[in-house]
Design a protein around this motif. Structure first.
Motif, PDB file in Angstrom:
ATOM      1  N   PRO A  62       0.828  -1.211   0.000  1.00 21.61           N
ATOM      2  CA  PRO A  62       0.000   0.000   0.000  1.00 21.61           C
ATOM      3  C   PRO A  62       0.858   1.254   0.000  1.00 21.61           C
ATOM      4  CG  PRO A  62      -0.886  -1.606   1.527  1.00 21.61           C
ATOM      5  CD  PRO A  62       0.430  -2.153   1.057  1.00 21.61           C
ATOM      6  N   ALA A  63       0.395   2.267  -0.713  1.00 24.12           N
ATOM      7  CA  ALA A  63       1.181   3.478  -0.905  1.00 24.12           C
ATOM      8  C   ALA A  63       1.566   4.137   0.408  1.00 24.12           C
ATOM      9  CB  ALA A  63       0.404   4.454  -1.789  1.00 24.12           C
ATOM     10  N   ASP A  64       0.619   4.219   1.340  1.00 28.52           N
ATOM     11  CA  ASP A  64       0.929   4.885   2.605  1.00 28.52           C
ATOM     12  C   ASP A  64       1.977   4.125   3.400  1.00 28.52           C
ATOM     13  OD1 ASP A  64      -0.821   2.787   3.012  1.00 28.52           O
ATOM     14  OD2 ASP A  64      -1.890   3.763   4.656  1.00 28.52           O
ATOM     15  N   GLN A  65       1.977   2.797   3.268  1.00 27.66           N
ATOM     16  CA  GLN A  65       2.995   2.006   3.966  1.00 27.66           C
ATOM     17  C   GLN A  65       4.382   2.231   3.360  1.00 27.66           C
ATOM     18  OE1 GLN A  65       2.123  -2.152   4.589  1.00 27.66           O
ATOM     19  NE2 GLN A  65      -0.030  -1.751   5.110  1.00 27.66           N
ATOM     20  N   TYR A  79      19.782   6.712   3.741  1.00 26.35           N
ATOM     21  CA  TYR A  79      19.311   7.518   2.628  1.00 26.35           C
ATOM     22  C   TYR A  79      19.190   6.725   1.335  1.00 26.35           C
ATOM     23  CZ  TYR A  79      20.420  11.271   5.879  1.00 26.35           C
ATOM     24  OH  TYR A  79      20.468  12.078   6.990  1.00 26.35           O
ATOM     25  N   ASP A  80      20.109   5.804   1.117  1.00 21.88           N
ATOM     26  CA  ASP A  80      20.033   4.992  -0.091  1.00 21.88           C
ATOM     27  C   ASP A  80      18.787   4.120  -0.057  1.00 21.88           C
ATOM     28  OD1 ASP A  80      21.248   3.963  -2.590  1.00 21.88           O
ATOM     29  OD2 ASP A  80      21.410   2.098  -1.466  1.00 21.88           O
ATOM     30  N   GLY A  81      18.522   3.500   1.105  1.00 19.97           N
ATOM     31  CA  GLY A  81      17.323   2.684   1.240  1.00 19.97           C
ATOM     32  C   GLY A  81      16.059   3.506   1.112  1.00 19.97           C
ATOM     33  N   ALA A  82      16.088   4.711   1.649  1.00 18.20           N
ATOM     34  CA  ALA A  82      14.925   5.598   1.553  1.00 18.20           C
ATOM     35  C   ALA A  82      14.654   5.971   0.104  1.00 18.20           C
ATOM     36  CB  ALA A  82      15.154   6.856   2.394  1.00 18.20           C
ATOM     37  N   ALA A  83      15.713   6.283  -0.627  1.00 14.04           N
ATOM     38  CA  ALA A  83      15.550   6.662  -2.035  1.00 14.04           C
ATOM     39  C   ALA A  83      14.920   5.524  -2.833  1.00 14.04           C
ATOM     40  CB  ALA A  83      16.900   7.043  -2.633  1.00 14.04           C
ATOM     41  N   LYS A  84      15.356   4.307  -2.579  1.00 16.60           N
ATOM     42  CA  LYS A  84      14.809   3.152  -3.292  1.00 16.60           C
ATOM     43  C   LYS A  84      13.358   2.906  -2.911  1.00 16.60           C
ATOM     44  CE  LYS A  84      19.306   0.882  -3.828  1.00 16.60           C
ATOM     45  NZ  LYS A  84      20.166  -0.244  -3.395  1.00 16.60           N
ATOM     46  N   THR A  85      13.028   3.117  -1.640  1.00 22.96           N
ATOM     47  CA  THR A  85      11.646   2.919  -1.196  1.00 22.96           C
ATOM     48  C   THR A  85      10.722   3.945  -1.828  1.00 22.96           C
ATOM     49  OG1 THR A  85      12.434   2.042   0.932  1.00 22.96           O
ATOM     50  CG2 THR A  85      10.137   2.769   0.827  1.00 22.96           C
ATOM     51  N   PHE A  86      11.130   5.201  -1.810  1.00 20.72           N
ATOM     52  CA  PHE A  86      10.307   6.248  -2.428  1.00 20.72           C
ATOM     53  C   PHE A  86      10.207   6.048  -3.941  1.00 20.72           C
ATOM     54  CE2 PHE A  86      11.633   8.856   1.381  1.00 20.72           C
ATOM     55  CZ  PHE A  86      10.374   8.858   1.962  1.00 20.72           C
ATOM     56  N   ALA A  87      11.271   5.506  -4.542  1.00 21.69           N
ATOM     57  CA  ALA A  87      11.235   5.249  -5.983  1.00 21.69           C
ATOM     58  C   ALA A  87      10.166   4.212  -6.316  1.00 21.69           C
ATOM     59  CB  ALA A  87      12.601   4.779  -6.471  1.00 21.69           C
ATOM     60  N   ASN A  88       9.893   3.288  -5.386  1.00 18.78           N
ATOM     61  CA  ASN A  88       8.845   2.298  -5.616  1.00 18.78           C
ATOM     62  C   ASN A  88       7.467   2.950  -5.687  1.00 18.78           C
ATOM     63  OD1 ASN A  88      10.452   0.016  -5.801  1.00 18.78           O
ATOM     64  ND2 ASN A  88      10.491  -0.304  -3.585  1.00 18.78           N
ATOM     65  N   LEU A  89       7.276   4.026  -4.947  1.00 16.46           N
ATOM     66  CA  LEU A  89       6.020   4.766  -5.051  1.00 16.46           C
ATOM     67  C   LEU A  89       5.846   5.304  -6.472  1.00 16.46           C
ATOM     68  CD1 LEU A  89       5.734   6.940  -1.805  1.00 16.46           C
ATOM     69  CD2 LEU A  89       4.126   5.200  -2.578  1.00 16.46           C
ATOM     70  N   ASP A  90       6.937   5.832  -7.000  1.00 14.92           N
ATOM     71  CA  ASP A  90       6.927   6.380  -8.354  1.00 14.92           C
ATOM     72  C   ASP A  90       6.556   5.294  -9.363  1.00 14.92           C
ATOM     73  OD1 ASP A  90       7.378   7.780 -10.683  1.00 14.92           O
ATOM     74  OD2 ASP A  90       9.536   7.946 -10.427  1.00 14.92           O
ATOM     75  N   LYS A  91       7.092   4.097  -9.173  1.00 12.99           N
ATOM     76  CA  LYS A  91       6.879   3.009 -10.125  1.00 12.99           C
ATOM     77  C   LYS A  91       5.506   2.349  -9.965  1.00 12.99           C
ATOM     78  CE  LYS A  91      11.820   1.873 -10.230  1.00 12.99           C
ATOM     79  NZ  LYS A  91      12.844   0.857  -9.856  1.00 12.99           N
ATOM     80  N   GLN A  92       5.091   2.131  -8.723  1.00 15.80           N
ATOM     81  CA  GLN A  92       3.881   1.353  -8.476  1.00 15.80           C
ATOM     82  C   GLN A  92       2.593   2.165  -8.554  1.00 15.80           C
ATOM     83  OE1 GLN A  92       4.097  -1.132  -4.963  1.00 15.80           O
ATOM     84  NE2 GLN A  92       6.241  -1.671  -5.327  1.00 15.80           N
ATOM     85  N   TYR A  93       2.701   3.488  -8.403  1.00 15.12           N
ATOM     86  CA  TYR A  93       1.501   4.315  -8.390  1.00 15.12           C
ATOM     87  C   TYR A  93       1.628   5.499  -9.367  1.00 15.12           C
ATOM     88  CZ  TYR A  93       0.499   1.547  -4.271  1.00 15.12           C
ATOM     89  OH  TYR A  93       0.258   0.499  -3.411  1.00 15.12           O
ATOM     90  N   PRO A  94       1.820   5.171 -10.663  1.00 12.98           N
ATOM     91  CA  PRO A  94       1.968   6.253 -11.652  1.00 12.98           C
ATOM     92  C   PRO A  94       0.687   7.072 -11.773  1.00 12.98           C
ATOM     93  CG  PRO A  94       1.643   4.142 -12.749  1.00 12.98           C
ATOM     94  CD  PRO A  94       1.807   3.840 -11.288  1.00 12.98           C
ATOM     95  N   TYR A  95       0.873   8.311 -12.218  1.00 12.25           N
ATOM     96  CA  TYR A  95      -0.244   9.223 -12.458  1.00 12.25           C
ATOM     97  C   TYR A  95      -1.082   9.451 -11.201  1.00 12.25           C
ATOM     98  CZ  TYR A  95       1.130   7.427 -17.008  1.00 12.25           C
ATOM     99  OH  TYR A  95       1.863   7.018 -18.095  1.00 12.25           O
TER     100      TYR A  95
END
Length: 298
Positions: A62-65, A79-95
């Protein structure tokens, strides 16, 4: 939702029918029914594994998680792990708004990690996707700072200083009331001073090589583009020196006069005045000179 595999199996290789015929013939020759029991396991679809090919649905986090996980990693300075986690939001929830938040937080995490080129790239992408977002000024600021933090010493190429200066100027032009405007104004001056310093270094080199025309070109660039930097004083003095060497005393006198008018207490003015005196000259402004017009003297 993402899927572990396609619902439709890929077509078997073209050689598969012959293989199946040979295996069927082998079974026919066998006297026991058990001899054909391995036929299925030699199906060309299973040559590289004994498991059945099956469809499996993998649930997205889920996006909020995901967002909270990214924040937790930021808090722990991963920070590296955070960047990868936030990048998943970009990939999994486009638009979606989650994509927008994820991309901006990815940029921030990359910046905090010192991955400045990645941060600059992410910020540029954010600006391209969301040019009217309420926090787009922050994306500009992160991109500018990513270049600013990589400005090298003045002896090296100043491409990053130029990019930082351009972005800080855009912040001032587009978002004059932004909370980042004041810092952008200060850092713009620092970046411009660095660019002027590079021009001065090259100009002094040409002056020492007695390539006076090339030297004048560099000092003129300083006055045209970086007049508000600390290098303007020396540029005027060096112009006095170069123009005297070129046999253009009127331009030399104008450079010294403009220097004295704008920086009367400058040590560079004292040097320019003394240099003119050795040739029996004094500072005297020619208001038709490009130097006079550059400084808008009355």
């Amino acid at each position: 939702m993402t899927y572990a595999s396609n619902d439709v199996r890929p077509s078997p290789p073209r050689a598969a029918p012959r293989l199946l015929l040979r295996m069927s013939a082998a079974c026919a020759l066998a006297l026991t029914a058990g001899a054909c029991s391995g036929l299925d396991s030699l199906n060309p679809m299973n040559l590289f594994g004994g498991d059945k090919y099956k469809t499996e649905v993998v649930k997205d986090t889920p996006a909020d998680q995901l967002y909270d996980q990214g924040l937790a990693r930021l808090k722990s300075k991963n920070y590296d792990g955070a960047a990868k986690t936030f990048a998943n939001l970009d990939k999994q929830y486009p638009y979606s708004q989650w994509q927008r938040k994820g991309l901006l937080m990815t940029t921030f995490a990359q910046y905090q990690n010192g991955s400045y080129d990645d941060a600059a790239g992410s910020a540029k992408r954010y600006i391209g996707l969301y040019p009217n977002a309420p926090d787009v000024d922050y994306a500009y600021y992160l991109q500018a700072m990513s270049y600013y933090n990589q400005i090298p010493d003045v002896s090296r190429d100043q491409e990053r200083a130029a990019k930082a200066a351009d972005l800080f100027q855009q912040i001032l032009d587009k978002f004059p009331k932004s909370e980042y405007a004041e810092d952008a104004r200060y850092k713009l001056q620092v970046a411009r001073d660095q660019l002027a310093g590079k021009e001065m270094m090259v100009g002094r080199y040409y002056l020492n090589q007695r390539n006076f025309i090339a030297a004048v070109g560099r000092f003129r660039e300083v006055l045209a583009k970086y007049q508000t930097t600390r290098h303007a004083e020396e540029a005027l003095m060096r112009l006095t020196e170069a123009y005297l060497a070129l046999g253009l005393p009127q331009e030399a006198q104008t450079a010294a006069a403009v220097l004295g008018h704008n920086y009367p207490d400058s040590v560079w003015y004292k040097d320019a005045y003394a240099l003119l005196k050795t040739g029996g000259l004094e500072p005297n402004e020619d208001k038709g000179s490009w130097i006079s017009k550059a400084f808008h003297l009355g």
